[in-house]
Design an enzyme around this catalytic site. Structure first.
Site, PDB file in Angstrom:
ATOM      1  N   TYR A   1       0.810  -1.220   0.000  1.00  0.00           N
ATOM      2  CA  TYR A   1       0.000   0.000   0.000  1.00  0.00           C
ATOM      3  C   TYR A   1       0.847   1.277   0.000  1.00  0.00           C
ATOM      4  CZ  TYR A   1      -3.806  -3.240   1.035  1.00  0.00           C
ATOM      5  OH  TYR A   1      -4.717  -4.270   0.977  1.00  0.00           O
TER       6      TYR A   1
ATOM      7  N   TYR B   1     -11.462  -0.971   0.181  1.00  0.00           N
ATOM      8  CA  TYR B   1     -11.398  -0.488   1.563  1.00  0.00           C
ATOM      9  C   TYR B   1     -10.090   0.230   1.842  1.00  0.00           C
ATOM     10  CZ  TYR B   1      -8.009  -3.634   3.855  1.00  0.00           C
ATOM     11  OH  TYR B   1      -6.858  -4.254   4.270  1.00  0.00           O
ATOM     12  N   ARG B   2      -9.125   0.148   0.914  1.00  0.00           N
ATOM     13  CA  ARG B   2      -7.773   0.635   1.174  1.00  0.00           C
ATOM     14  C   ARG B   2      -7.026   0.514  -0.149  1.00  0.00           C
ATOM     15  NH1 ARG B   2      -4.247  -2.952   5.438  1.00  0.00           N
ATOM     16  NH2 ARG B   2      -2.457  -1.600   5.734  1.00  0.00           N
TER      17      ARG B   2
END
Lengths: 523, 119
Positions: free
Chosen positions: A91, A467-468
């Site tokens: 991420y 969600y991310r």
């Protein structure tokens, strides 16, 4: 020389860093040509490293340091990108959203401030990793479990603030969070919930305090810097029993999820259960080249051979039961009965999978023991690149199958394997695709980037949102949450303007930009 | 008289040498403890022996089984380890000074080397 942040002059940066050195000392401001700054880049992404290369990093040792640093940043209008342990694999790692932002590295703030064994909670600083908190409890022989993410180097605070999940019954990390200390952009110190009460006795045991519950505002956002956080810990149960059920066919997914839902919604299965595809499971133990050296997705014939060799299914379901052995045994019979309606389903316990790294690392995680074994998956392709595409799915067989087929088709079109899993929360599932690519191959990296961008739009068109996401896709994902003329993002923007008028905290985090930024806010 | 002085000198020198050796061993011991802690916290989960350790798995593919496990590898000098720790290597992410200091890296290398001697 690293790039400067947008709108910041060399003089502004020089003066700000000089004052920050006065706060933390020369050794803890890393800037300019210092080669140590390279450790702050994202080494796993599809985006070029220079797109998120910071101009400096500053490493405070205390909340007071953080307060002084944000005041300096406000004075000189320089942007700070906050990280905790900086191991946000897939991420963005420790890298900022855009080139030139100063990384506010909180790793030195790594104290376990309190563990309460009666009420089963801990109060920690942002630099505390899962390994560290686990060791802290074990060294003191405390019978409390943590709930680690798959990445044991990850941070208790950072993972929670990014809405991460784990594997025990405490797997929804934000649900188990209780109380924060936050430094606002102007240096104001706020304690949330019961923490606002002087001499509070309840900061880590009651989330809501009096008035609006605002902790969520400081997650996946850029409204403040969280410097302390409470997290509930699970009392060690008298017994636990991880298990695995394999399913032979890809088409079994729909039936499996239909069976899982009532077991989860009724809390027969108490923990964060996972339905994992063949390649994710195999990739921990073997490499792709051991079974297929061709280009493109692995053919079915090779998949079947690998599944047989490793005693895996097309889908592999993991969960665990906790409590008294008699209760575990009785409960498992309900589960066994439910899954027995799927032809070819096979049940495995620990004794059946000795030496199987996949089963063993998941069993550890379901018992709150952190590790890094899942990252053996990075050896599947062996080129270091991976980013996670993470749409939310209802716990419905039809949605799971639809998402799986949609994502698999697009991955195959771009020449990538589908490597995925469904993490079953309660009513939702986090569907995680690990998009693996060889980062040394520029063309393949570019294809992975394009594949990921396509996946976001395809999912959104079907009503699915992530969600991310990785730094490089935050704006695109934020735009998919665009109902009512993008009113949610506009509301976030208004909060940003009120709390951080100079836009110094993490510009661009999750698509939330200061009004002055060239990139945003998205319309 | 001279004999007495010689004896006194011998005893004094021996005591100084022993104290120095003791201090050196104590420093070495401290370094090894620190190196072990750094290894356990940051390296072991990927580089310990056996299945389930991604770094060991990849090194076995790239370098062969003899060099797959870090512990005992005296061919790994401080400069090389520092370069990999700070820069990362393929799947391995970089480690920042806020996580692992240069002194930590030196202690880590001593620990890795010493473990071979214990085998």
């Amino acid at each position: 020389m690293s790039a400067l942040p947008e709108g910041v002059s060399a003089e502004q940066m020089r003066d700000a860093l000089a004052e920050m050195r006065g706060v933390v000392g020369d050794a803890w401001v890393i800037s300019g040509e210092n080669p140590l700054l390279r450790a702050y880049r994202d080494t796993l992404s599809t985006a070029p490293e220079e797109a998120s290369m910071p101009s400096a990093a500053v490493c405070p040792a205390s909340t007071e340091d953080v307060q002084r640093i944000v005041v300096i940043a406000n004075t000189h209008r320089v942007p700070l990108w906050t990280i905790s342990t900086g191991k946000n694999f897939a991420y963005g790692g420790p890298a900022p959203r855009t080139a030139g932002q100063i990384v506010l590295d909180l790793k030195r703030m790594n104290r376990v401030l309190e563990v309460n064994t009666d009420l089963a909670y801990a109060l920690v600083e942002p630099g505390v990793s899962y390994f560290q908190l686990y060791d802290h409890l074990r060294e003191r022989k405390l019978r409390l479990w943590i709930d680690p993410a798959a990445n044991g180097l990850g941070g208790v605070v950072g993972n929670t603030l990014d809405h991460g999940v784990g594997y025990t019954p405490y797997g929804d990390h934000l649900m188990m969070q209780c109380g924060m200390e936050v430094v606002l952009a102007d240096g104001t110190l706020v304690r949330t919930g019961m923490g606002a009460l002087p001499n509070t006795k309840s900061w880590q045991i009651f989330k809501f305090g009096f008035g609006p519950w605002i902790d969520g505002l400081f997650t996946q956002s850029n409204f403040g810097v969280v410097t302390k956080m409470g997290i509930w810990l699970m009392p060690e149960p008298p017994a636990s029993m991880p298990f695995m059920i394999t399913f032979e066919k890809e088409d079994d997914l729909e039936r499996v999820i239909e069976i899982v839902r009532p077991l989860k919604v009724n809390m027969v299965i108490p923990n964060a259960a996972f339905t994992v595809d063949l390649l994710w499971e195999a990739g921990v133990a073997v490499t792709r080249n051991q079974y297929f050296t061709g280009k493109g997705p692995m053919p079915d014939s090779h998949r079947r051979k690998m599944a047989a060799d490793l005693r895996l299914g097309a889908w592999n379901f993991y969960a665990a039961l906790y409590g008294l052995p008699e209760v575990i045994d009785a409960t498992f019979e309900i589960i066994r009965g439910a899954f027995s309606s799927v032809p070819g389903a096979k049940v495995y316990f620990e004794k059946d999978r000795v030496g199987d790294p996949s089963f063993e690392y998941r069993a550890q995680l379901m018992r709150g023991i952190p590790n890094l074994t899942e990252f053996g998956l990075l050896n599947w392709v062996g080129g270091g690149g991976h980013i996670n595409f993470s749409p939310i799915s209802p716990t419905l067989g039809s949605d799971a199958t639809k998402q799986y087929r949609m994502i698999q088709k697009t991955c195959h079109e771009f020449g990538f394997d589908y490597i995925g899993e469904f993490a079953v929360g309660w009513r939702d599932m986090h569907h995680i695709l690990m998009l693996m690519f060889d980062r040394r191959d520029a063309a393949e990296t570019k294809r992975a980037h394009e594949c990921f961008a396509r996946l976001i739009d395809e999912a959104a068109a079907e009503g699915y949102g992530e969600y991310r996401t990785n730094l490089a896709f935050m704006d695109q994902v934020a735009r998919t949450y665009g109902a009512n003329g993008g009113s949610l993002l506009k509301l976030q923007q208004r909060i940003k303007r009120a709390l951080d008028p100079n836009g110094i905290l993490a510009p661009g985090k999750n698509g939330i930009w200061p009004l002055t930024a060239k990139e945003g806010p998205p319309t | 008289m001279n004999e007495g002085r010689r004896m006194l000198r011998f005893v004094t020198l021996t005591a100084v040498a022993l104290a120095s050796a003791h201090a050196s061993l104590a420093a070495e011991d401290t370094d090894l403890k620190r190196g072990k802690a750094v290894y356990q916290e940051n390296c072991a989960a990927c580089h310990d022996p056996g299945p389930g350790h991604p770094g060991t798995q990849m090194l076995a593919v790239k370098k062969g089984k003899e060099l797959a496990v870090l512990i005992g590898r005296t061919d790994l000098g401080v400069d090389l380890v520092r370069a990999v720790v700070r820069g990362g290597l393929i799947e391995m992410p970089p480690f920042r000074p806020s996580e692992v200091s240069d002194a930590d890296i030196e202690a880590l290398v001593k620990f890795i080397h010493t473990k071979r001697d214990e085998k």
